[in-house]
Write a protein that holds these residues in place. Sequence first.
Motif, mmCIF file in Angstrom:
data_model
loop_
_atom_site.group_PDB
_atom_site.id
_atom_site.type_symbol
_atom_site.label_atom_id
_atom_site.label_comp_id
_atom_site.label_asym_id
_atom_site.label_seq_id
_atom_site.Cartn_x
_atom_site.Cartn_y
_atom_site.Cartn_z
ATOM 1 N N ARG A 1 0.852 -1.191 0.000
ATOM 2 C CA ARG A 1 0.000 0.000 0.000
ATOM 3 C C ARG A 1 0.882 1.232 0.000
ATOM 4 N N ASP A 2 0.404 2.276 -0.686
ATOM 5 C CA ASP A 2 1.100 3.555 -0.698
ATOM 6 C C ASP A 2 0.049 4.637 -0.523
ATOM 7 N N ASN A 3 0.179 5.421 0.542
ATOM 8 C CA ASN A 3 -0.778 6.503 0.783
ATOM 9 C C ASN A 3 -0.473 7.748 -0.039
ATOM 10 N N GLY A 4 0.592 7.740 -0.817
ATOM 11 C CA GLY A 4 0.925 8.863 -1.682
ATOM 12 C C GLY A 4 1.658 9.962 -0.941
ATOM 13 N N GLN A 5 2.095 10.946 -1.707
ATOM 14 C CA GLN A 5 2.822 12.072 -1.141
ATOM 15 C C GLN A 5 2.148 13.367 -1.534
ATOM 16 N N GLY A 6 2.025 14.269 -0.587
ATOM 17 C CA GLY A 6 1.484 15.591 -0.867
ATOM 18 C C GLY A 6 0.066 15.565 -1.389
ATOM 19 N N GLY B 1 -0.020 13.282 -4.928
ATOM 20 C CA GLY B 1 0.594 11.956 -5.041
ATOM 21 C C GLY B 1 -0.446 10.881 -5.302
ATOM 22 N N THR B 2 -0.002 9.784 -5.870
ATOM 23 C CA THR B 2 -0.890 8.666 -6.167
ATOM 24 C C THR B 2 -0.954 7.735 -4.970
ATOM 25 N N ALA B 3 -2.169 7.465 -4.525
ATOM 26 C CA ALA B 3 -2.385 6.498 -3.449
ATOM 27 C C ALA B 3 -3.002 5.254 -4.053
ATOM 28 N N GLY B 4 -2.739 4.108 -3.430
ATOM 29 C CA GLY B 4 -3.350 2.884 -3.925
ATOM 30 C C GLY B 4 -2.801 1.653 -3.245
ATOM 31 N N THR B 5 -3.471 0.556 -3.483
ATOM 32 C CA THR B 5 -3.047 -0.750 -2.989
ATOM 33 C C THR B 5 -2.552 -1.538 -4.190
ATOM 34 N N THR B 6 -1.281 -1.917 -4.138
ATOM 35 C CA THR B 6 -0.680 -2.648 -5.249
ATOM 36 C C THR B 6 -0.783 -4.142 -4.996
#
Length: 190
Positions: free
Chosen positions: A148-153, A156-161
């Motif tokens: 998972r990446d909540n993104g930046q700023g 930013g792109t957030a998503g569950t890979t």
Amino acid sequence: MDKSKCFSALQAMAYCQGTPVSPGIKRRAWFVPVASILGWPTIPVDEFLRPTSSVYDGAFTLAEGVKWLPLDHLPGKAEFKSEAQGEEPSRTFKVSGTFIHPKIDEDAATAATSLINSRIVVLVEDMRGKYRVIGCEKYDGALVSPSRDNGQGATGTAGTTIAVEADDPVDAPFYTGPIDTEDGIINEAP
């Protein structure tokens, strides 16, 4: 061994210049746990057990009540590929896919948690409407690595890979059988 019986299995790779090739995959993949597969389609082989086609014969038989589950993702960020691995004469393909699901909520976290120690089979639809398979019976489906990446700023792109990889003697085989989903059967033969 009588070498006169060892014919070549090589196939021509002709291409008509100017013919378009549409890259990418469509926005919905389908998956099912290996444990729910009661019967697998087969790849035709010759007398030496060499695959003679990249297209499965037959269909997946799933346990009663099991349906293919959707995996919606961002197609512009998806990656689906295969590459040779191993040493001669035991080389196979490593077939992999990376799918970024746009949600990072409780449902996405629960789905990722359920996948981390599961073996699955994934069906990916290419831009020509053909389905290809990640995971085969011989090597126990595909291994799943969620992140998972909540993104930046603010932008930013957030998503569950959902990253999957599988060993296969065939380069991401094609599947022409039915896909039984909650919304009905897709890829049904005419």
